[in-house]
Design an enzyme around this catalytic site. Structure first.
Site, mmCIF file in Angstrom:
data_model
loop_
_atom_site.group_PDB
_atom_site.id
_atom_site.type_symbol
_atom_site.label_atom_id
_atom_site.label_comp_id
_atom_site.label_asym_id
_atom_site.label_seq_id
_atom_site.Cartn_x
_atom_site.Cartn_y
_atom_site.Cartn_z
ATOM 1 N N THR A 32 0.872 -1.193 0.000
ATOM 2 C CA THR A 32 0.000 0.000 0.000
ATOM 3 C C THR A 32 0.899 1.231 0.000
ATOM 4 O O THR A 32 1.337 1.670 -1.044
ATOM 5 C CB THR A 32 -0.969 -0.006 1.199
ATOM 6 O OG1 THR A 32 -0.237 -0.228 2.409
ATOM 7 C CG2 THR A 32 -2.016 -1.088 1.039
ATOM 8 N N THR A 65 2.389 -8.067 11.764
ATOM 9 C CA THR A 65 2.507 -6.776 11.104
ATOM 10 C C THR A 65 1.233 -6.547 10.334
ATOM 11 O O THR A 65 0.262 -7.248 10.526
ATOM 12 C CB THR A 65 3.726 -6.742 10.183
ATOM 13 O OG1 THR A 65 3.788 -5.462 9.569
ATOM 14 C CG2 THR A 65 3.651 -7.800 9.113
ATOM 15 N N GLU A 94 6.930 4.745 7.096
ATOM 16 C CA GLU A 94 6.497 5.960 6.407
ATOM 17 C C GLU A 94 7.375 7.144 6.800
ATOM 18 O O GLU A 94 7.477 7.497 7.976
ATOM 19 C CB GLU A 94 5.031 6.245 6.728
ATOM 20 C CG GLU A 94 4.098 5.250 6.064
ATOM 21 C CD GLU A 94 2.641 5.424 6.426
ATOM 22 O OE1 GLU A 94 1.787 4.876 5.706
ATOM 23 O OE2 GLU A 94 2.351 6.099 7.436
#
Length: 407
Positions: A154, A191, A278
């Site tokens: 993603t 995860t 991120e």
């Protein structure tokens, strides 16, 4: 942004397991977003899932199916939509996904496990998903691990995978796995999504124990932002295609070799997630030594690793060690004697006996935190337990990614 090298292993095929990938257009057209694993008959499957109370519909359905069937034959994974916070319709859609795949492949719906990842609170685009199933099935192959790793991404910037082999009684046993995850990472089980397989033969009773022990040593030791996803899932598959003897107890000689290798593969995947956190520009290990218990060590390690103040200082390469002390001090530790605490940045002692180390200089600390990879060691001097947690820094890019997540 990502830290260091990405996946370095060749992803080795596992006899008895194939993967297919398709572009179904679930959120964006033209990108891989639907993955199917076909598992050969006779395989055993273990799994662990998120402990988030708002667990996604596919998590609920997968749990039911694992309880109902010991003969799991397919995994189906979609990205672009988490199917979480979707109520009864979400559950119906997850069940329907299994029904459609089962009908095509002539298996029972309970032999299919569904997984989803993406935006929370939106219904699955079922027409696109269902239409993508035949396309994914048409590409089933044993050497499709890399495509599958790319198909479950993603906000990840790179695919995550690992493979290892070891020899036992003249037999070569292989373990291969892939994972996805970049944000909303503090697993509390696994995860975001991870799929690991081996050709070893493992009893149904033992596969779950191996899964849980390996997860606790890997995925349960990482954090990007302290947020536990609604969709966390980790699956371990043993196809039994190796000629090595069946592992049916923890006393079996093969057990420790297999557990060690599965742990190493999962830890590699967990580290790859942190390196691709991120906005990450730093890969940070927080190690707590000489704790009284595992829980105490992890409480201290996560208190530091989850601290926004610590993480932003690391992002700025600022050796503001007072933020480490603050985080240690707020951790849930019974009667911590701070006068015994020592802290190191790399091999530089910054705190001894609860105060600034006499030989420490700011120049020494700055040299350590300028690196891409940083190790913080905290010695509590109250026991013999050591535990490590891995995390990333908190950067401007993290804020941008998540501010624009649904744009």
């Amino acid at each position: 942004m990502a830290v260091g090298l990405g996946m370095t292993d060749e992803l080795l095929p596992i006899a008895g397991l194939t993967a297919g990938v398709a572009c179904a257009g679930i959120k964006h057209s033209g990108r891989r977003d639907l993955v199917i694993f076909e598992i050969s008959p006779g395989s055993t499957v273990g799994a662990v899932f998120t402990k988030n109370a708002f667990c996604a519909a596919p998590v609920e359905v997968s749990k039911r199916h694992l309880a109902a069937s010991e003969a799991i034959r397919f995994l189906i994974i979609n990205t672009g939509n988490a199917n979480a916070g979707t109520g009864r319709q979400g559950l119906d859609d997850a069940v329907e996904t299994c029904n459609r795949l089962a009908a095509i492949k002539s298996v029972e719906p309970e032999q299919v496990l569904p997984f989803s990842t993406g935006v929370i609170g939106e219904y699955l685009p079922m027409t696109a998903l269902v239409n993508g199933i035949p396309n994914a099935l048409a590409t089933l192959a044993g050497d499709n691990w890399l495509d599958a790793a790319q198909g479950i991404m993603t906000t990840d910037t790179r695919a995550k995978g690992a493979s290892q082999q070891f020899e036992y009684s003249d037999e070569t046993i292989t373990v291969t796995g892939i994972a996805k995850g970049s944000g909303m990472i503090k697993p509390n089980m696994a995860t975001m999504l991870a799929f690991v397989a081996t050709d070893a033969r493992v009893s149904a009773a033992l596969i779950q124990k191996i899964t849980e022990q390996a997860v606790n040593a890997s995925f349960n030791r990482i954090t990007v932002d302290s947020d536990t996803s609604t969709n966390d899932s980790c699956v371990l598959i043993a196809t039994g295609r190796s000629n090595a003897p069946v592992v049916d107890s923890e006393e079996h000689p093969l057990f420790r070799y297999l557990l060690k290798t599965v742990k190493e593969v999962m830890l590699s995947l967990a580290h790859q997630i942190i390196r691709d956190g991120e906005g990450a520009s730093k890969f940070i290990e927080v190690k707590v030594e000489s704790a009284a218990t595992v829980t105490e060590a992890l409480n201290v390690a996560y208190s530091v690793a989850d601290s926004p103040l610590f993480k932003t200082a690391m992002s700025a390469s600022d050796a503001n060690w007072g933020r480490i002390l603050m985080a240690v001090g707020k951790a849930d530790v019974d009667a911590l004697d701070v006068s015994k605490v020592h802290v190191f940045l790399g091999d530089v002692c910054i705190v001894e006996n609860g105060q600034r180390a006499s030989a420490y200089t700011e120049v020494q600390g700055a040299a350590v935190v300028e690196r891409d990879e940083i190790k913080v060691t905290i010695q509590l001097n109250r026991g013999e337990v050591s535990e490590s947690v891995w995390t990333s820094d908190l950067s401007h890019e993290y804020v941008r990614i998540n501010a624009e997540y649904r744009s």
